[in-house]
Write a protein that holds these residues in place. Structure first.
Motif, PDB file in Angstrom:
ATOM      1  N   ALA A 463       0.816  -1.215   0.000  1.00  0.00           N
ATOM      2  CA  ALA A 463       0.000   0.000   0.000  1.00  0.00           C
ATOM      3  C   ALA A 463       0.849   1.265   0.000  1.00  0.00           C
ATOM      4  O   ALA A 463       0.581   2.217  -0.742  1.00  0.00           O
ATOM      5  CB  ALA A 463      -0.954  -0.014   1.190  1.00  0.00           C
ATOM      6  N   ASN A 464       1.897   1.322   0.841  1.00  0.00           N
ATOM      7  CA  ASN A 464       2.774   2.492   0.840  1.00  0.00           C
ATOM      8  C   ASN A 464       3.443   2.684  -0.517  1.00  0.00           C
ATOM      9  O   ASN A 464       3.612   3.809  -0.991  1.00  0.00           O
ATOM     10  CB  ASN A 464       3.837   2.369   1.928  1.00  0.00           C
ATOM     11  CG  ASN A 464       3.270   2.571   3.325  1.00  0.00           C
ATOM     12  OD1 ASN A 464       2.257   3.238   3.505  1.00  0.00           O
ATOM     13  ND2 ASN A 464       3.924   1.986   4.319  1.00  0.00           N
ATOM     14  N   ASP A 465       3.830   1.549  -1.147  1.00  0.00           N
ATOM     15  CA  ASP A 465       4.446   1.617  -2.476  1.00  0.00           C
ATOM     16  C   ASP A 465       3.447   2.117  -3.514  1.00  0.00           C
ATOM     17  O   ASP A 465       3.813   2.871  -4.430  1.00  0.00           O
ATOM     18  CB  ASP A 465       4.964   0.232  -2.889  1.00  0.00           C
ATOM     19  CG  ASP A 465       5.939  -0.357  -1.893  1.00  0.00           C
ATOM     20  OD1 ASP A 465       6.836   0.381  -1.445  1.00  0.00           O
ATOM     21  OD2 ASP A 465       5.803  -1.546  -1.555  1.00  0.00           O
ATOM     22  N   LEU A 466       2.183   1.688  -3.388  1.00  0.00           N
ATOM     23  CA  LEU A 466       1.169   2.120  -4.350  1.00  0.00           C
ATOM     24  C   LEU A 466       0.902   3.613  -4.227  1.00  0.00           C
ATOM     25  O   LEU A 466       0.616   4.279  -5.234  1.00  0.00           O
ATOM     26  CB  LEU A 466      -0.117   1.325  -4.154  1.00  0.00           C
ATOM     27  CG  LEU A 466      -0.042  -0.153  -4.559  1.00  0.00           C
ATOM     28  CD1 LEU A 466      -1.339  -0.868  -4.214  1.00  0.00           C
ATOM     29  CD2 LEU A 466       0.269  -0.301  -6.048  1.00  0.00           C
ATOM     30  N   PHE A 467       0.982   4.153  -3.016  1.00  0.00           N
ATOM     31  CA  PHE A 467       0.854   5.603  -2.875  1.00  0.00           C
ATOM     32  C   PHE A 467       1.924   6.298  -3.702  1.00  0.00           C
ATOM     33  O   PHE A 467       1.641   7.233  -4.457  1.00  0.00           O
ATOM     34  CB  PHE A 467       0.959   6.025  -1.407  1.00  0.00           C
ATOM     35  CG  PHE A 467       0.801   7.509  -1.225  1.00  0.00           C
ATOM     36  CD1 PHE A 467      -0.433   8.049  -0.936  1.00  0.00           C
ATOM     37  CD2 PHE A 467       1.887   8.364  -1.385  1.00  0.00           C
ATOM     38  CE1 PHE A 467      -0.596   9.432  -0.805  1.00  0.00           C
ATOM     39  CE2 PHE A 467       1.740   9.736  -1.253  1.00  0.00           C
ATOM     40  CZ  PHE A 467       0.497  10.267  -0.958  1.00  0.00           C
ATOM     41  N   ARG A 468       3.165   5.851  -3.554  1.00  0.00           N
ATOM     42  CA  ARG A 468       4.271   6.480  -4.289  1.00  0.00           C
ATOM     43  C   ARG A 468       4.145   6.228  -5.789  1.00  0.00           C
ATOM     44  O   ARG A 468       4.454   7.100  -6.600  1.00  0.00           O
ATOM     45  CB  ARG A 468       5.608   5.957  -3.763  1.00  0.00           C
ATOM     46  CG  ARG A 468       5.874   6.299  -2.300  1.00  0.00           C
ATOM     47  CD  ARG A 468       7.278   5.875  -1.904  1.00  0.00           C
ATOM     48  NE  ARG A 468       7.575   6.212  -0.522  1.00  0.00           N
ATOM     49  CZ  ARG A 468       7.425   5.380   0.508  1.00  0.00           C
ATOM     50  NH1 ARG A 468       6.964   4.154   0.302  1.00  0.00           N
ATOM     51  NH2 ARG A 468       7.714   5.757   1.731  1.00  0.00           N
ATOM     52  N   ILE A 497     -13.134   4.083 -12.102  1.00  0.00           N
ATOM     53  CA  ILE A 497     -12.412   3.366 -11.051  1.00  0.00           C
ATOM     54  C   ILE A 497     -11.876   4.387 -10.064  1.00  0.00           C
ATOM     55  O   ILE A 497     -11.237   5.370 -10.455  1.00  0.00           O
ATOM     56  CB  ILE A 497     -11.253   2.541 -11.632  1.00  0.00           C
ATOM     57  CG1 ILE A 497     -11.758   1.627 -12.743  1.00  0.00           C
ATOM     58  CG2 ILE A 497     -10.575   1.729 -10.531  1.00  0.00           C
ATOM     59  CD1 ILE A 497     -12.859   0.678 -12.330  1.00  0.00           C
ATOM     60  N   GLY A 498     -12.163   4.183  -8.782  1.00  0.00           N
ATOM     61  CA  GLY A 498     -11.733   5.120  -7.753  1.00  0.00           C
ATOM     62  C   GLY A 498     -10.979   4.446  -6.629  1.00  0.00           C
ATOM     63  O   GLY A 498     -11.308   3.316  -6.245  1.00  0.00           O
ATOM     64  N   LEU A 499      -9.972   5.127  -6.127  1.00  0.00           N
ATOM     65  CA  LEU A 499      -9.159   4.618  -5.019  1.00  0.00           C
ATOM     66  C   LEU A 499      -8.947   5.727  -3.989  1.00  0.00           C
ATOM     67  O   LEU A 499      -8.861   6.901  -4.341  1.00  0.00           O
ATOM     68  CB  LEU A 499      -7.779   4.171  -5.507  1.00  0.00           C
ATOM     69  CG  LEU A 499      -7.689   3.093  -6.578  1.00  0.00           C
ATOM     70  CD1 LEU A 499      -6.235   2.958  -7.039  1.00  0.00           C
ATOM     71  CD2 LEU A 499      -8.223   1.772  -6.066  1.00  0.00           C
ATOM     72  N   ILE A 500      -8.853   5.327  -2.727  1.00  0.00           N
ATOM     73  CA  ILE A 500      -8.291   6.196  -1.693  1.00  0.00           C
ATOM     74  C   ILE A 500      -7.091   5.451  -1.121  1.00  0.00           C
ATOM     75  O   ILE A 500      -7.206   4.283  -0.716  1.00  0.00           O
ATOM     76  CB  ILE A 500      -9.298   6.498  -0.569  1.00  0.00           C
ATOM     77  CG1 ILE A 500     -10.550   7.175  -1.130  1.00  0.00           C
ATOM     78  CG2 ILE A 500      -8.652   7.393   0.483  1.00  0.00           C
ATOM     79  CD1 ILE A 500     -11.608   7.457  -0.078  1.00  0.00           C
ATOM     80  N   VAL A 501      -5.946   6.112  -1.097  1.00  0.00           N
ATOM     81  CA  VAL A 501      -4.722   5.466  -0.621  1.00  0.00           C
ATOM     82  C   VAL A 501      -4.024   6.399   0.358  1.00  0.00           C
ATOM     83  O   VAL A 501      -3.964   7.608   0.147  1.00  0.00           O
ATOM     84  CB  VAL A 501      -3.798   5.088  -1.802  1.00  0.00           C
ATOM     85  CG1 VAL A 501      -3.464   6.286  -2.652  1.00  0.00           C
ATOM     86  CG2 VAL A 501      -2.537   4.393  -1.313  1.00  0.00           C
ATOM     87  N   ALA A 502      -3.529   5.818   1.433  1.00  0.00           N
ATOM     88  CA  ALA A 502      -2.864   6.598   2.477  1.00  0.00           C
ATOM     89  C   ALA A 502      -1.532   5.935   2.816  1.00  0.00           C
ATOM     90  O   ALA A 502      -1.462   4.715   2.980  1.00  0.00           O
ATOM     91  CB  ALA A 502      -3.744   6.706   3.718  1.00  0.00           C
ATOM     92  N   ASP A 507       7.669   3.442   7.309  1.00  0.00           N
ATOM     93  CA  ASP A 507       7.524   2.457   6.241  1.00  0.00           C
ATOM     94  C   ASP A 507       7.235   1.053   6.757  1.00  0.00           C
ATOM     95  O   ASP A 507       6.753   0.214   6.011  1.00  0.00           O
ATOM     96  CB  ASP A 507       8.779   2.422   5.370  1.00  0.00           C
ATOM     97  CG  ASP A 507       8.654   3.363   4.173  1.00  0.00           C
ATOM     98  OD1 ASP A 507       7.520   3.792   3.887  1.00  0.00           O
ATOM     99  OD2 ASP A 507       9.688   3.671   3.569  1.00  0.00           O
ATOM    100  N   GLY A 508       7.518   0.779   8.010  1.00  0.00           N
ATOM    101  CA  GLY A 508       7.259  -0.559   8.536  1.00  0.00           C
ATOM    102  C   GLY A 508       5.785  -0.912   8.569  1.00  0.00           C
ATOM    103  O   GLY A 508       5.340  -1.874   7.946  1.00  0.00           O
TER     104      GLY A 508
END
Length: 570
Positions: A463-468, A497-502, A507-508
């Motif tokens: 998920a963190n990678d997808l934000f970046r 298509i919709g996303l919310i990413v945080a 990073d852990g």
């Protein structure tokens, strides 16, 4: 249902008359075309293809039959109610003949003709109701409903009344949502902000507000006769056309965000709640972003600014000490997503099974994408089609099914990233399950061909990678941000298509990503008293898996996260 060809005919016939009549108002040809499509499009899309004159086509635009008082409170409820009034018998004869003539072309009304007391109560291309016969008998008795100008005048009177009800009479323009809200008032007499577009007359499970919004968007894909192009492109099968990013309207000085170790918070009001510093946060602005001042004032140390971030429009208050004057800047850059993904250089990558192995929902998740024979997709050409197909994808993935081990939490691990990838993959939108390593990206930018090798040239995207990834590469793969949950839900309801990413501060711990999905009759977003979406309708895998659900309003602004974003893809 009318299509783009039908709308083109309507504009060719009437756009110039509408343009002249709406001058000086915020109304548009697209709104008027949408109302005509919704009210009588099912009639004139048939009759226009026959050897009939325009006046006859318009005269046949009648509908909505009566012969009892079931469900109707307005005059007339029955034939007896009508004929009891002055000139009522003459009106009934016109109304009855109108039904008979129209039914010769529209098969769905032929059954009504078999009932001798049935008659029509909607007249003209915009359906002026017979309830107004008592005050305006000449319109009906003189068959003025066959005159487009007369029908347009009635329609515009109602729309102007609706503008006053909604407090929009002084607007220069209307958003698509505001136009749909006005359409709801035209149909139902009122608009409830908390219900969104799910209000007005309901036909086969679809509300008037939803239908009118679909027709507004359809009309925007059709150019008027004197225009070189339409305001929105016609979507390809399996896609939803997104409106262009909102332009900057502020005219003040330019500023550059100047922060060091964390993004700058943009707030709804020029204040910070000491008990909850994230309470009024709209978004977080990265270092170097250009913004434009709304005015010269600084209130409580905050300056009101307007900006665009990856296609998302924002207006709010930012701490003035972190805004550096940018006198050499001439505009705020607005990102427009690529129409097609790249086919050279840094391209989409998947980890593929080369031995015929099937990746199934019933197995623990790995780095491979699903390739079951039965998996659904998104190929529709209308919003209704796209909504049905996305619902089918949600049901097929069934993240909450215990048998679907791919999404089942285990050993402290959750799989929101994999569910989001699977949903996008089936909808034919690229969101990585794996992505290139930095070394591979360097080689790809040099034009080298790189073979995907796990933990060598590609790595799994969490998920963190997808934000970046969305921040750095999303626009070149068709993604763009949007600034509010209301806009996000509105476009998703059209089949986008919709996303919310945080992204987490550290990073852990995992970040979080959810899919925002079209509302249904049973499942809806949460709105506040003024109609803003505060909790979009979502589908996810995570600590809790669900097909449809609502997270805590504004969860993405939690102090756990360094930054968050809402993304859209047509």
């Amino acid at each position: 249902m009318p299509n783009a060809t039908d709308v083109r005919w309507f504009k060719q016939q009437f756009a110039s008359k509408i343009d002249a009549a709406i001058r000086g108002t915020p109304l548009s040809v697209d709104l008027i075309a949408a109302i005509a499509c919704q009210e009588t499009g099912y009639i004139w899309q048939v009759t226009r293809k026959k050897a009939l004159g325009l006046a006859q086509i318009l005269e046949l635009c009648v509908g909505d039959t009566l012969d009892s008082d079931r469900g109707r409170s307005a005059f007339p409820k029955t034939k007896a109610d009508l004929v009891a009034r002055q000139n009522g018998q003459a009106m009934f004869e016109i109304a009855r003949r109108a039904l008979e003539d129209m039914s010769q072309h529209i098969a769905g009304y032929r059954g009504a003709v078999g009932h001798p007391d049935k008659f029509c109560h909607g007249y003209g291309i915009f359906q002026y109701d017979l309830q107004f016969f008592l005050d305006d008998p000449d319109f009906f008795l003189g068959k003025r409903y066959a005159d487009f100008d007369a029908c347009l005048a009635k329609c515009l009177n109602e729309l102007k009344r609706g503008l006053r009800k909604l407090g929009l009479e002084n607007n220069q323009t209307l958003s698509d949502f505001q136009m749909a809200a006005l359409g709801i008032v035209y149909n139902a007499g009122r608009f409830d902000p908390q219900r969104g577009l799910k209000q007005g007359h309901q036909d086969d499970g679809k509300y008037y507000g939803e239908a009118i919004f679909d027709f507004i968007r359809l009309s925007k894909t059709v150019a008027a006769p004197d225009d070189d192009s339409a305001s929105m492109p016609e979507p390809e099968p399996g896609t939803s056309t997104l409106p262009p990013p909102t332009p900057i309207s502020a005219t003040g000085a330019f500023y550059e965000v100047d922060v060091r170790d964390q993004p700058l918070r943009l707030r709804r009001e020029p204040a910070i709640d000491p008990d909850d510093p994230s309470a009024n946060v709209i978004t977080r602005l990265p270092d170097g972003l250009i913004a434009r001042a709304v005015n010269d004032q600084v209130v409580n140390g905050f300056r009101e600014v307007e900006t665009s971030l990856a296609g998302a429009h924002y207006r709010g208050f930012a701490s003035a000490q972190f805004l550096k004057p940018a006198p050499d800047v001439a505009d705020v850059p607005i990102v427009t997503p690529a129409a097609t993904p790249p086919d050279a250089g840094i391209i989409a990558v998947y980890l593929k099974n080369n031995d015929g192995t099937i990746t199934r929902r019933f197995e623990r998740a790995g780095a491979y994408s699903l390739n079951e024979a039965s998996q659904p997709g998104r190929t529709g050409t209308t919003p209704d089609d796209l909504r049905r197909e996305l619902a089918a994808i949600i049901e097929w993935l069934a993240a909450d099914d215990p048998a679907h081990l791919r999404y089942a939490k285990h050993d402290g691990l959750t799989f929101c990233n994999i569910y989001a990838h699977d949903y996008c993959y089936l909808a034919d939108v690229y969101l990585p399950r794996v992505w290139w390593t930095p070394g591979a990206i360097e080689a790809l930018t040099r034009g080298e061909k790189i073979r995907p090798r796990y933990n060598a040239t590609i790595e799994e995207a969490r998920a963190n990678d997808l934000f970046r990834w969305l921040r750095d590469f999303g626009p070149r793969f068709g993604w763009r941000q949007t600034g509010t949950a209301s806009k996000l839900q509105l476009e998703v309801n059209q089949g986008a298509i919709g996303l919310i990413v945080a992204r987490r501060k550290e990073d852990g711990p995992p970040g979080h990503i959810v899919v925002v999905v079209p509302e249904t009759e049973e499942n809806r977003a949460q709105r506040n008293d003024i109609g803003e979406v505060i909790a979009p309708l979502s589908s996810q895998a995570g600590s809790i898996n669900f097909r449809y659900g609502l997270g805590r309003p504004g969860w993405w602004n939690s102090e756990r996260f360094a930054e968050s974003a809402m993304w859209l893809h047509g």
